[in-house]
Design a protein around this motif. Structure first.
Motif, PDB file in Angstrom:
ATOM      1  N   THR A 177       0.821  -1.220   0.000  1.00 43.04           N
ATOM      2  CA  THR A 177       0.000   0.000   0.000  1.00 43.04           C
ATOM      3  C   THR A 177       0.849   1.260   0.000  1.00 43.04           C
ATOM      4  O   THR A 177       0.323   2.354  -0.124  1.00 43.04           O
ATOM      5  CB  THR A 177      -0.906   0.028   1.241  1.00 43.04           C
ATOM      6  OG1 THR A 177      -0.080   0.087   2.414  1.00 43.04           O
ATOM      7  CG2 THR A 177      -1.780  -1.211   1.307  1.00 43.04           C
ATOM      8  N   ASN A 178       2.159   1.108   0.160  1.00 39.87           N
ATOM      9  CA  ASN A 178       3.018   2.270   0.303  1.00 39.87           C
ATOM     10  C   ASN A 178       4.385   1.992  -0.317  1.00 39.87           C
ATOM     11  O   ASN A 178       5.121   1.128   0.148  1.00 39.87           O
ATOM     12  CB  ASN A 178       3.180   2.605   1.791  1.00 39.87           C
ATOM     13  CG  ASN A 178       4.054   3.823   2.026  1.00 39.87           C
ATOM     14  OD1 ASN A 178       4.432   4.535   1.097  1.00 39.87           O
ATOM     15  ND2 ASN A 178       4.371   4.076   3.287  1.00 39.87           N
ATOM     16  N   PRO A 186      -8.359   4.658   0.482  1.00 40.32           N
ATOM     17  CA  PRO A 186      -6.934   4.994   0.618  1.00 40.32           C
ATOM     18  C   PRO A 186      -6.564   5.436   2.032  1.00 40.32           C
ATOM     19  O   PRO A 186      -5.448   5.181   2.492  1.00 40.32           O
ATOM     20  CB  PRO A 186      -6.760   6.137  -0.388  1.00 40.32           C
ATOM     21  CG  PRO A 186      -7.833   5.917  -1.402  1.00 40.32           C
ATOM     22  CD  PRO A 186      -9.005   5.390  -0.620  1.00 40.32           C
ATOM     23  N   SER A 246      -3.524   3.929   4.538  1.00 37.22           N
ATOM     24  CA  SER A 246      -2.398   4.802   4.857  1.00 37.22           C
ATOM     25  C   SER A 246      -1.682   4.406   6.150  1.00 37.22           C
ATOM     26  O   SER A 246      -0.536   4.802   6.374  1.00 37.22           O
ATOM     27  CB  SER A 246      -2.885   6.251   4.976  1.00 37.22           C
ATOM     28  OG  SER A 246      -3.786   6.409   6.067  1.00 37.22           O
ATOM     29  N   SER A 299      -1.422   2.571 -14.065  1.00 40.76           N
ATOM     30  CA  SER A 299      -1.417   3.763 -13.216  1.00 40.76           C
ATOM     31  C   SER A 299      -2.786   4.113 -12.665  1.00 40.76           C
ATOM     32  O   SER A 299      -2.909   4.582 -11.530  1.00 40.76           O
ATOM     33  CB  SER A 299      -0.866   4.959 -14.004  1.00 40.76           C
ATOM     34  OG  SER A 299       0.472   4.708 -14.395  1.00 40.76           O
ATOM     35  N   ASP A 300      -3.850   3.878 -13.459  1.00 40.99           N
ATOM     36  CA  ASP A 300      -5.195   4.241 -13.023  1.00 40.99           C
ATOM     37  C   ASP A 300      -5.979   3.040 -12.501  1.00 40.99           C
ATOM     38  O   ASP A 300      -7.198   3.107 -12.339  1.00 40.99           O
ATOM     39  CB  ASP A 300      -5.976   4.892 -14.166  1.00 40.99           C
ATOM     40  CG  ASP A 300      -6.143   3.976 -15.370  1.00 40.99           C
ATOM     41  OD1 ASP A 300      -5.530   2.882 -15.386  1.00 40.99           O
ATOM     42  OD2 ASP A 300      -6.878   4.341 -16.298  1.00 40.99           O
ATOM     43  N   ASN A 313      -4.620  -0.809  -7.813  1.00 42.21           N
ATOM     44  CA  ASN A 313      -3.223  -0.397  -7.729  1.00 42.21           C
ATOM     45  C   ASN A 313      -3.058   0.347  -6.402  1.00 42.21           C
ATOM     46  O   ASN A 313      -2.911   1.561  -6.341  1.00 42.21           O
ATOM     47  CB  ASN A 313      -2.892   0.515  -8.918  1.00 42.21           C
ATOM     48  CG  ASN A 313      -1.439   0.942  -8.950  1.00 42.21           C
ATOM     49  OD1 ASN A 313      -0.657   0.639  -8.049  1.00 42.21           O
ATOM     50  ND2 ASN A 313      -1.067   1.668  -9.988  1.00 42.21           N
ATOM     51  N   TYR A 314      -3.108  -0.428  -5.314  1.00 39.61           N
ATOM     52  CA  TYR A 314      -3.183   0.145  -3.979  1.00 39.61           C
ATOM     53  C   TYR A 314      -1.977   0.983  -3.603  1.00 39.61           C
ATOM     54  O   TYR A 314      -2.066   1.892  -2.775  1.00 39.61           O
ATOM     55  CB  TYR A 314      -3.362  -0.969  -2.942  1.00 39.61           C
ATOM     56  CG  TYR A 314      -4.572  -1.833  -3.159  1.00 39.61           C
ATOM     57  CD1 TYR A 314      -5.825  -1.272  -3.349  1.00 39.61           C
ATOM     58  CD2 TYR A 314      -4.463  -3.225  -3.182  1.00 39.61           C
ATOM     59  CE1 TYR A 314      -6.941  -2.063  -3.552  1.00 39.61           C
ATOM     60  CE2 TYR A 314      -5.571  -4.032  -3.379  1.00 39.61           C
ATOM     61  CZ  TYR A 314      -6.809  -3.445  -3.572  1.00 39.61           C
ATOM     62  OH  TYR A 314      -7.905  -4.234  -3.773  1.00 39.61           O
ATOM     63  N   GLY A 349      -0.158   2.841  -5.652  1.00 38.19           N
ATOM     64  CA  GLY A 349       0.020   4.006  -6.514  1.00 38.19           C
ATOM     65  C   GLY A 349       1.202   3.886  -7.453  1.00 38.19           C
ATOM     66  O   GLY A 349       1.834   4.889  -7.808  1.00 38.19           O
ATOM     67  N   TYR A 350       1.499   2.669  -7.902  1.00 41.15           N
ATOM     68  CA  TYR A 350       2.622   2.447  -8.826  1.00 41.15           C
ATOM     69  C   TYR A 350       2.341   3.136 -10.163  1.00 41.15           C
ATOM     70  O   TYR A 350       1.232   3.050 -10.709  1.00 41.15           O
ATOM     71  CB  TYR A 350       2.803   0.955  -9.049  1.00 41.15           C
ATOM     72  CG  TYR A 350       3.847   0.594 -10.084  1.00 41.15           C
ATOM     73  CD1 TYR A 350       5.205   0.759  -9.818  1.00 41.15           C
ATOM     74  CD2 TYR A 350       3.469   0.090 -11.321  1.00 41.15           C
ATOM     75  CE1 TYR A 350       6.161   0.426 -10.764  1.00 41.15           C
ATOM     76  CE2 TYR A 350       4.419  -0.255 -12.277  1.00 41.15           C
ATOM     77  CZ  TYR A 350       5.763  -0.075 -11.990  1.00 41.15           C
ATOM     78  OH  TYR A 350       6.705  -0.410 -12.934  1.00 41.15           O
ATOM     79  N   THR A 351       3.339   3.806 -10.692  1.00 35.36           N
ATOM     80  CA  THR A 351       3.198   4.506 -11.971  1.00 35.36           C
ATOM     81  C   THR A 351       4.416   4.236 -12.846  1.00 35.36           C
ATOM     82  O   THR A 351       5.555   4.437 -12.410  1.00 35.36           O
ATOM     83  CB  THR A 351       3.062   6.022 -11.768  1.00 35.36           C
ATOM     84  OG1 THR A 351       1.909   6.291 -10.977  1.00 35.36           O
ATOM     85  CG2 THR A 351       2.907   6.737 -13.107  1.00 35.36           C
TER      86      THR A 351
END
Length: 507
Positions: A271-272, A393, A397, A422-423, A427-428, A430-432
């Motif tokens: 998640t992070n 989200p 966190s 990305s969207d 995609n917990y 937030g990988y881009t």
């Protein structure tokens, strides 16, 4: 499109794919159960939770779909073998890469009266496009430009760009057809009967069904939330069967237990990617140090196999080579932590009393992380709040990763890798990566299965390089049936196939 379930299962984390190694000798997979020998007046089925709704646009978890698959029908149909066949659309044509033309079956009756029309199909599909309704299946329609009636019993879907997944989604709740403004007035082999809130829901055989008549006159779904109580009800004959058997109950229910293809994996979702886990070496080290075999033995009671990658083996075409199973290497993991300068750094892992498999997997992560020099803290989350990890989200966190169980709703490995776009809703972390997004788009646009599988294998390699989540185990579907009944499919097809219509007398 959310492929995973959003609500926590009583004995596992809510569904959040993994390639199977050689199956454990503790279980064997059955292609099917013996066909019914005759009709039966009624049977009772256990389900672990009451559906919050039966509106098909929100049917996104086991309880809703397990019931609705027998009540409502979609344009296409998932088969017990996890293949694709015509449903309410007796034929689908694809004149070009951006057009699907569905010819609708004539004379199909609704439970409440009247027959299915092309206008009904258009209305049903367009509900997913209405942002005010917030359909959980809206992502399946991302590439849709228009949905319209193109003949007396014909509907044409035009796409903005090619989409190899769209027609596959039409076998799920995304393709469901219901009478306009009556979301549960459908066409399946059963119609809805009395719903006793907090207790049960009854289905009744629909005599006007266009296909083969159901073998049972009625099906009573009992909502039994406690796994031990569910097991006892099965053993005493209070209920005749159920899917999603708790691992702790496998031994007690052995005489009537079946396992089948599931497209389901147990994983660790990040998640992070900003803290300790921002370094891919740390993520890879955790994966190397994790005792998957130990977790399968304890958490899944030996019923499972190690997973090496996100997409389940049964989702891949046979010609695609299987990557090697994940192997534990604590020494290599320690070296990666040293190289990353992460010794003593903290990561927080979510755990919950929602089920032993969740708590045991979280504990296994803590043990692995501690052994290689990380400071791993477990954060306990109440069962009724665990589901928020999959949709909120803010809830995520407070943790760096969490155990999740994930199933595919279509038999295509690309569905497992699209989530890291990305969207992607799932995609917990937030990988881009624009390069990854480009390959996803290219694979989605490829209609040739072999070519698409080759592109997906490229995505598999890209994901593995970045370790975007940690696949742990592949978990088969579990099914229990008592001595009175037989005929239920063993695969996860029960989510979208009218499985209860096949259940009848065992003798």
């Amino acid at each position: 499109m959310r492929i995973a379930a959003l609500t926590a299962v009583v004995f596992l984390a809510a569904a959040c794919g993994g390639t199977a190694a050689t199956p454990s000798p503790a279980f064997t997979l059955s292609a099917s159960t013996p066909p019914a020998k005759g009709d039966i007046d009624a049977f009772t089925w256990s389900i672990y939770a009451e559906p919050p709704t039966l509106d098909y646009i929100y049917a996104f978890d086991y309880p809703q779909n397990m019931i609705l698959s027998n009540v409502c029908e979609s344009l296409m149909r998932w088969t017990p073998q996890l293949g694709l066949e015509p449903g309410l659309a007796e034929e689908v044509k694809q004149p070009d890469g951006k057009t699907f033309v569905y010819r609708i079956r004539s004379g199909v009756k609704y439970h409440g009266g009247g027959e299915v029309t092309a206008d009904d199909v258009v209305f049903s599909l367009r509900r997913h496009l209405d942002p005010a309704l917030g359909s959980y299946w809206a992502k399946s329609f991302d590439r849709v430009a228009s949905i319209g009636k193109s003949g007396p019993m014909e509907v044409t879907v035009r796409l903005k760009r090619p989409d190899s997944q769209f027609n596959q989604w039409m076998a799920t709740s995304a393709g469901t057809v219901a009478k306009p403004r009556a979301e549960t007035d459908c066409t399946g082999p059963f119609r809805l009967g009395p719903w006793r809130k907090g207790e049960s829901l009854e289905l009744q055989r629909f005599p006007g069904y266009w296909g083969k008549q159901a073998k049972a006159g009625k099906v009573l779904f009992r909502f039994i939330t406690d796994p031990a109580a569910r097991t006892n009800a099965m053993l005493t004959g209070e209920v005749d069967g159920g899917y999603l058997i708790a691992p702790d109950s496998y031994a007690r229910l052995k005489q009537g237990l079946h396992f089948g293809k599931s497209l389901t994996t147990v994983n660790l979702a990040f998640t992070n990617l900003k803290g300790t886990l921002s370094d891919v070496r740390v993520r890879r080290a955790l994966s190397l140090a994790l005792d998957r075999d130990g977790f399968i033995k304890t958490g899944l009671q030996g019923v499972g196999s190690t997973a090496a990658v996100p997409a389940p083996r049964d989702a891949w075409p046979a010609q695609v080579a299987e990557p090697p199973a994940a192997k534990r290497d604590v020494a290599a993991a320690k070296e990666l932590i040293r190289q990353a300068g992460a010794t003593g750094k903290k990561i927080t892992v979510a755990t919950s009393p929602i089920g032993t498999d969740v708590s045991l997997l979280a504990t296994a992560v803590q043990a692995a992380g501690t052994e290689i020099g990380l400071n791993v803290e477990l954060k306990t989350i109440a069962p009724d709040a665990y589901t928020a990890l999959f949709s909120d989200p803010k809830a995520r966190s407070a943790v760096d990763l969490f155990p999740c169980t994930y199933y595919l709703s279509i038999t295509d490995p690309l569905a497992s890798y699209s989530i890291f776009r990305s969207d992607g809703f799932e995609n917990y972390m937030g990988y881009t990566d624009p390069a990854y997004d480009k390959f996803v788009d290219q694979a989605i646009a490829e209609y040739d299965p072999a070519e698409r599988a080759a592109l997906t294998a490229r995505l598999r390699d890209m994901e593995a390089e970045q370790v975007l989540w940690i696949p742990v185990a592949e978990w088969p579907t579990s099914l229990y049936m008592g001595k009175r009944i037989t005929g239920a499919p063993t695969s996860i097809a029960y989510m979208y196939y009218p499985w209860a219509a096949d259940v009848g007398a065992a003798g």
